[in-house]
Design an enzyme around this catalytic site. Structure first.
Site, PDB file in Angstrom:
ATOM      1  N   HIS A 127       0.850  -1.191   0.000  1.00  0.00           N
ATOM      2  CA  HIS A 127       0.000   0.000   0.000  1.00  0.00           C
ATOM      3  C   HIS A 127       0.882   1.236   0.000  1.00  0.00           C
ATOM      4  O   HIS A 127       1.828   1.333   0.778  1.00  0.00           O
ATOM      5  CB  HIS A 127      -0.919   0.018   1.225  1.00  0.00           C
ATOM      6  CG  HIS A 127      -1.874   1.175   1.192  1.00  0.00           C
ATOM      7  ND1 HIS A 127      -3.090   1.110   0.548  1.00  0.00           N
ATOM      8  CD2 HIS A 127      -1.770   2.436   1.666  1.00  0.00           C
ATOM      9  CE1 HIS A 127      -3.698   2.280   0.635  1.00  0.00           C
ATOM     10  NE2 HIS A 127      -2.918   3.103   1.316  1.00  0.00           N
ATOM     11  N   ASP A 183     -14.684   3.552   7.080  1.00  0.00           N
ATOM     12  CA  ASP A 183     -13.613   4.338   6.462  1.00  0.00           C
ATOM     13  C   ASP A 183     -14.111   5.029   5.205  1.00  0.00           C
ATOM     14  O   ASP A 183     -13.743   6.178   4.934  1.00  0.00           O
ATOM     15  CB  ASP A 183     -12.409   3.461   6.124  1.00  0.00           C
ATOM     16  CG  ASP A 183     -11.344   4.288   5.418  1.00  0.00           C
ATOM     17  OD1 ASP A 183     -10.854   5.246   6.046  1.00  0.00           O
ATOM     18  OD2 ASP A 183     -11.048   4.036   4.238  1.00  0.00           O
ATOM     19  N   ARG A 201     -13.481  13.530   5.475  1.00  0.00           N
ATOM     20  CA  ARG A 201     -12.173  14.168   5.696  1.00  0.00           C
ATOM     21  C   ARG A 201     -11.723  14.918   4.456  1.00  0.00           C
ATOM     22  O   ARG A 201     -11.123  15.980   4.539  1.00  0.00           O
ATOM     23  CB  ARG A 201     -11.127  13.092   6.052  1.00  0.00           C
ATOM     24  CG  ARG A 201     -11.309  12.538   7.460  1.00  0.00           C
ATOM     25  CD  ARG A 201     -10.486  11.271   7.643  1.00  0.00           C
ATOM     26  NE  ARG A 201      -9.086  11.462   7.311  1.00  0.00           N
ATOM     27  CZ  ARG A 201      -8.289  10.508   6.819  1.00  0.00           C
ATOM     28  NH1 ARG A 201      -8.747   9.294   6.598  1.00  0.00           N
ATOM     29  NH2 ARG A 201      -7.039  10.765   6.561  1.00  0.00           N
ATOM     30  N   SER A 208      -7.228   4.584   8.731  1.00  0.00           N
ATOM     31  CA  SER A 208      -7.927   4.418   7.456  1.00  0.00           C
ATOM     32  C   SER A 208      -7.251   3.320   6.624  1.00  0.00           C
ATOM     33  O   SER A 208      -7.905   2.397   6.127  1.00  0.00           O
ATOM     34  CB  SER A 208      -7.900   5.763   6.709  1.00  0.00           C
ATOM     35  OG  SER A 208      -8.221   5.599   5.359  1.00  0.00           O
ATOM     36  N   LYS A 262      -8.552  -1.147   6.356  1.00  0.00           N
ATOM     37  CA  LYS A 262      -8.839  -1.852   5.096  1.00  0.00           C
ATOM     38  C   LYS A 262      -7.887  -3.034   4.900  1.00  0.00           C
ATOM     39  O   LYS A 262      -8.303  -4.109   4.471  1.00  0.00           O
ATOM     40  CB  LYS A 262      -8.700  -0.879   3.913  1.00  0.00           C
ATOM     41  CG  LYS A 262      -9.852   0.132   3.862  1.00  0.00           C
ATOM     42  CD  LYS A 262      -9.648   1.205   2.811  1.00  0.00           C
ATOM     43  CE  LYS A 262      -8.614   2.210   3.210  1.00  0.00           C
ATOM     44  NZ  LYS A 262      -8.617   3.489   2.541  1.00  0.00           N
TER      45      LYS A 262
HETATM   46  N1  URA Z   1      -5.025   6.460   1.904  1.00  0.00           N
HETATM   47  C1  URA Z   1      -6.055   5.956   2.638  1.00  0.00           C
HETATM   48  O1  URA Z   1      -6.556   4.876   2.357  1.00  0.00           O
HETATM   49  N2  URA Z   1      -6.501   6.655   3.672  1.00  0.00           N
HETATM   50  C2  URA Z   1      -5.987   7.848   4.039  1.00  0.00           C
HETATM   51  O2  URA Z   1      -6.433   8.428   5.003  1.00  0.00           O
HETATM   52  C3  URA Z   1      -4.925   8.380   3.261  1.00  0.00           C
HETATM   53  C4  URA Z   1      -4.451   7.647   2.198  1.00  0.00           C
END
Ligand code: URA
Length: 424
Positions: A85, A164, A171, A186, A190
């Protein structure tokens, strides 16, 4: 579940206090199910932005976000699963060559991705530039592809951490994205819900990243890795530079073309270097014994890429879309390129149509900024620095305005490494 008064909880956080596990569980559940209004959660997000969360609060907040949805299970696969990620950057097409490369090394790579909002592009938007390719797979299709091909890039289903999805959208419009605990919870809600065995994080640092300083990026990496390890996911992070866009291409189809160059054994050196560095970590985390550099050179990663595209309805041999209009930006004087501001290039690409302002907007497959130079290149007056690509020529003036001052021309430039640190 015990009921609380959301205004009391906002006041507690606003005053720098800490929230208890019961309060956090209630807050996230009540927001997901609609008991708490968006304006109240916005106030809470702003309070967290200014006051932060300690490690225990962060872990409870992340657990509550995971509990808001489904958890996936890859334990039935014959290969170890490992995921990557990135915290998001301009020209960041690394997933495209990386997922097939790591699959070619023997792992299963589930890249559940999103669409872009703002100046950083989304992986699905890039992949959708490939004629016929589809992002939405059923659970069974995804599992079959992981077993048979080894890599899948597809849309994360609505069931994964729905708290999220709601909170991230809020946000995004309330100036509360750049908060270390909110970003960490966040991302990790996931990834933990997805159920991967191992995870390598690419935490960006610099002007084009959410975290502008190395100190903040390191703190974000520490908290991401801590959450992953606590949940039993073998997690580590690289901290990588995002002052300058990655590679030459910033857009959708043009990034796919650049990723294919890497898979074919060429491509820009920074994209290759980062792809191989992340692949090494992922292969090691998955407990495999393969050398990603050799696997890339052998062409095996390209074979997986082609199989991956075909499995999702795409044609790996089809021509990528070409922009209807192109316009060059020229060097105003002679010099050496010392800097190319990633944020400005990201905004220009977005204005040309590569990105979207609202989540329901379409993106143009061929739009973007194709850099013609990299830091360290010597240029002469009038030489093209970048080509602006779009189907909407009326967008060019605003894109040019975003690029005002983006290129710094000086006398000399140092060669800067892309990987600046790691957190294990
Ligand atoms: N990527 C995400 O999935 N969440 C965030 O808050 C910032 C980047």
């Amino acid at each position: 579940m015990t009921q609380f008064d959301v205004v009391d909880l906002i006041r507690t956080k606003r005053g720098g206090g800490r929230l208890t596990q019961e309060e956090i569980d209630w807050l996230i559940d009540a927001y997901t199910t609609g008991t708490i209004a968006d304006e109240q959660m916005s106030a809470m997000a702003m309070a967290v932005f200014f006051r932060g969360m300690d490690d225990a609060e962060l872990s409870q907040w992340t657990d509550a976000m995971i509990a808001s949805g489904d958890r996936m299970d890859f334990s039935g696969l014959s290969r170890p699963t490992v995921d990557k990620h990135s915290t998001g950057g301009v020209g960041d097409k690394i997933t495209l060559p990386l997922a097939p490369l790591v699959a070619a090394c023997g792992a299963a790579v589930p890249q559940l991705s999103g669409r872009g909002l703002g100046h950083t592009g989304g992986t699905l938007d890039k992949m959708e530039a490939i004629p016929g390719w589809r992002a939405n797979l059923t659970h069974d299709e995804m599992m079959r592809q992981l077993e048979e091909v080894g890599a899948v890039v597809c849309a994360a289903g609505p069931g994964l951490a729905p708290a999220d999805k709601k909170l991230y959208a809020l946000r995004d419009v309330t100036g509360t994205v750049e908060s270390i605990p909110l970003i960490a919870s966040s991302i990790m809600s996931k990834k933990i819900a997805e159920g991967t065995d191992a995870l390598v994080l690419d935490v960006k640092t610099g002007s084009g990243a959410f975290m502008k300083t190395e100190e903040d990026s390191r703190e974000l990496a520490r908290r991401l890795v801590g959450l992953g390890k606590a949940a039993g996911v073998n997690t580590s992070a690289l901290i990588t530079r995002m002052d300058v866009p990655l590679g030459y291409a910033c857009g959708n189809g043009i990034e796919v073309a650049e990723a294919i160059e890497v898979l074919a054994g060429g491509g820009p050196s920074d994209v290759v270097e980062l792809t191989v560095a992340l692949a090494r970590r992922m292969v090691e985390a998955a407990g495999l014994d393969a050398d990603p550099e050799q696997v890339l050179a052998s062409g095996a990663a390209m074979d997986v890429w082609r199989a991956m595209i075909r499995a999702q309805g795409g044609d790996p041999d089809a021509a990528l879309p070409i922009a209807k209009h192109s316009d060059d930006l020229h060097a105003p004087h002679d010099g050496v390129v010392t800097d190319i501001d990633a944020m400005s290039v990201g905004i220009a690409a977005w204005r040309l149509g590569a990105g979207r302002a609202r989540k329901e907007d379409p993106v143009q497959a061929a739009a973007g900024v194709l850099l013609r130079v990299r830091p360290g290149d010597r240029v002469v007056t009038g030489q093209p620095l970048a080509t602006l690509l779009t189907d909407a020529p009326e967008a060019v003036d605003r894109a040019r305005a975003a690029l005002e001052g983006a290129f710094t021309l000086g006398d000399s430039s140092d060669c800067r490494p892309i990987v600046v640190g790691h957190v294990d």
